[in-house]
Write an enzyme that holds these catalytic residues in place. Structure first.
Site, PDB file in Angstrom:
ATOM      1  N   ALA A   1      41.944  46.724  49.975  1.00 45.87           N
ATOM      2  CA  ALA A   1      42.061  46.174  48.619  1.00 45.87           C
ATOM      3  C   ALA A   1      41.314  47.143  47.704  1.00 45.87           C
ATOM      4  O   ALA A   1      40.115  46.985  47.448  1.00 45.87           O
ATOM      5  CB  ALA A   1      41.448  44.787  48.574  1.00 45.87           C
TER       6      ALA A   1
ATOM      7  N   SER B   1      33.987  44.927  42.566  1.00 47.83           N
ATOM      8  CA  SER B   1      34.623  44.885  43.881  1.00 47.83           C
ATOM      9  C   SER B   1      35.526  43.652  44.007  1.00 47.83           C
ATOM     10  O   SER B   1      35.897  43.042  42.991  1.00 47.83           O
ATOM     11  CB  SER B   1      33.552  44.890  44.978  1.00 47.83           C
ATOM     12  OG  SER B   1      34.165  45.085  46.233  1.00 47.83           O
ATOM     13  N   ASN B   2      35.893  43.295  45.200  1.00 50.92           N
ATOM     14  CA  ASN B   2      36.741  42.121  45.437  1.00 50.92           C
ATOM     15  C   ASN B   2      36.333  41.476  46.762  1.00 50.92           C
ATOM     16  O   ASN B   2      35.428  41.950  47.431  1.00 50.92           O
ATOM     17  CB  ASN B   2      38.220  42.534  45.430  1.00 50.92           C
ATOM     18  CG  ASN B   2      38.476  43.616  46.451  1.00 50.92           C
ATOM     19  OD1 ASN B   2      38.314  43.403  47.646  1.00 50.92           O
ATOM     20  ND2 ASN B   2      38.853  44.805  45.980  1.00 50.92           N
ATOM     21  N   HIS B   3      37.055  40.418  47.116  1.00 52.06           N
ATOM     22  CA  HIS B   3      36.624  39.618  48.276  1.00 52.06           C
ATOM     23  C   HIS B   3      37.143  40.121  49.621  1.00 52.06           C
ATOM     24  O   HIS B   3      37.009  39.424  50.613  1.00 52.06           O
ATOM     25  CB  HIS B   3      37.101  38.169  48.094  1.00 52.06           C
ATOM     26  CG  HIS B   3      36.413  37.472  46.966  1.00 52.06           C
ATOM     27  ND1 HIS B   3      35.062  37.225  46.974  1.00 52.06           N
ATOM     28  CD2 HIS B   3      36.881  36.973  45.802  1.00 52.06           C
ATOM     29  CE1 HIS B   3      34.725  36.613  45.859  1.00 52.06           C
ATOM     30  NE2 HIS B   3      35.808  36.448  45.118  1.00 52.06           N
ATOM     31  N   SER B   4      37.760  41.275  49.675  1.00 50.21           N
ATOM     32  CA  SER B   4      38.317  41.733  50.953  1.00 50.21           C
ATOM     33  C   SER B   4      37.212  41.880  52.010  1.00 50.21           C
ATOM     34  O   SER B   4      36.146  42.439  51.732  1.00 50.21           O
ATOM     35  CB  SER B   4      39.016  43.079  50.745  1.00 50.21           C
ATOM     36  OG  SER B   4      39.347  43.616  51.996  1.00 50.21           O
TER      37      SER B   4
END
Ligand code: CTP
Length: 401
Positions: A276, A208-211
């Protein structure tokens, strides 16, 4: 809608100039302040006396008289809208070329307000390639063109080229003015993607990512606040939304987000892709938790996810406004413009991960918006709610063109 609005009405030499008398009357009745500029040729069709009486202001016509110079710059800055109705073939051609041999043309060239034109001409002139090219040129300058009507023409023939009726012109300008107010999206549907996606590796792990989803949620709230019905397709975010007009569709993976977005897009007037989305997902999701092995490394094979923004760009219909985001760490502008083009978006919102107070997790953002027609707007760092307003303002401008 017109109360307190300043309309500069340009009248040019066309038989349809008689309709501008009624137009002035309607504008005044709606509460607008109207100043009229006539081209010299238009005086053969309608008199300054009639127009000044109805508009309650002296009619302007000459660049200068014996001892005074008409300040076209001031006029162009005074108006909320410059409306040219009727627009003759001759004035159209001069506007397209940037000629400046009368007060109306000088004012047009110095106007900083939106410019709206209502062309009027015979069908053959209307269809001539030079007229088509001139209209395209005006469009490329950002001027708005009120469609011509079909019916009896001054020549006695029937066909296309009639100036829109004064009531239609009034409606068109009313919608434009409304675009600057806060309930300008009533009756419109919007799709917003927000947040990260989770791409499962095994039952307990994901990529995943930090969004956080904050920017997309702020956009959904702004759109709904202005009257739109919003489908918010929200990835796994800790945040939730409870606002009238927003239907939240919770999704996990890029594939889920793609499916829901494609379904919603067919109904949407506006689509803003602020999620994102993971660009890659594991080829296989392990059925059981992956255990450590004797090896120091682990290879995961990933495959591309479907690009939602690009997929929507491929099927976008006329009238739908599509907005993408670009979060970049270098060569920001070039990458943003590349995405605008390859994904067939109308606007791209760039935020640089290098800027403090912009991007993931924080409550502020600092954006630059690029449009398909080569325009660029850079904004200060602001709370995400205000950034959302700036973005939606640009969307509304495209929506009502
Ligand atoms: N986007 C999307 N679907 C994807 C990937 C991206 O809809 N599978 C959208 C994002 O929501 C955003 C825009 O595309 O509006 C830009 O996404 P970004 O990840 O920055 O760009 P990419 O096209 O993925 O290019 P790259 O990762 O190479 O920068």
């Amino acid at each position: 809608m017109f109360q307190g609005k300043k309309i500069l009405l340009g009248v040019t030499g066309s038989i349809a100039a008689y309709k501008s008398l009624l137009l002035v009357r309607l504008l005044i009745r709606e509460g607008a302040t109207v100043k009229v500029i006539q081209t010299p040729a238009s005086r053969d069709f309608v008199t300054p006396l009639s127009l000044s009486t109805l508009s309650r202001n002296p009619v302007l016509s000459d660049l200068s008289t014996a001892d005074t110079w008409a300040n076209h710059v001031e006029l162009g800055r005074w108006a909320d809208i410059l409306l040219i109705a009727p627009l003759s073939c001759n004035t159209l051609a001069k506007m397209a070329q940037g000629l400046c041999d009368n007060l109306l043309l000088a004012t047009y060239l110095s106007a900083v307000c939106p410019v709206v034109v209502a062309p009027a001409m015979d069908e053959d002139m209307w269809r001539h390639p030079s007229t088509r090219a001139n209209l395209e040129r005006l469009r490329s300058f950002g001027n708005l063109i009120i469609p011509v009507g079909n019916g009896e023409l001054a020549s006695g023939l029937h066909g296309e080229g009639r100036m829109a009726e004064p009531e239609e012109i009034l409606d068109f300008v009313g919608v434009m003015l409304k675009a600057g107010t806060d309930r300008d999206l009533v009756g419109k549907r919007a799709l917003v993607t927000a947040g990260p996606t989770y791409e499962a590796i095994d039952p307990v792990r994901f990529i995943s990512n930090h969004s956080s989803g904050k920017m997309g949620i702020a956009l959904a709230e702004e759109l709904a606040g202005r009257g739109a019905e919003v489908d918010l397709v929200l990835g796994p975010s800790a945040l939730s939304v409870h606002q009238q007009g927003i239907t939240t569709h919770r999704v996990i993976s890029a594939a889920d987000m793609y499916k829901v977005s494609m379904e919603s897009f067919s109904r949407a007037d506006i689509a803003i892709m602020s999620a994102a989305v993971a660009d890659y997902t594991p080829v296989e999701v392990a059925a059981e938790k992956i255990k450590k092995s004797g090896s120091d490394s682990l290879m995961l094979e990933l495959t591309r996810t479907k690009d939602i923004l690009k997929s929507l760009g491929d099927i976008k219909k006329k009238g739908q406004v599509l907005v993408g985001f670009a979060l970049e760490t270098k060569d920001e502008k070039a990458y943003a413009l590349g995405k605008l083009q390859t994904k067939n978006a109308d606007l791209i919102v760039l935020n640089s991960a290098r800027e403090e107070g912009a991007g993931f997790g924080v409550d502020t953002n600092k954006i630059t918006i690029f449009s398909k027609d080569g325009k660029e707007w850079a904004y200060e760092q602001k709370p995400k709610q205000q950034v959302a307003k700036d973005i939606v303002d640009q969307v509304v401008k495209l929506l009502y063109v």
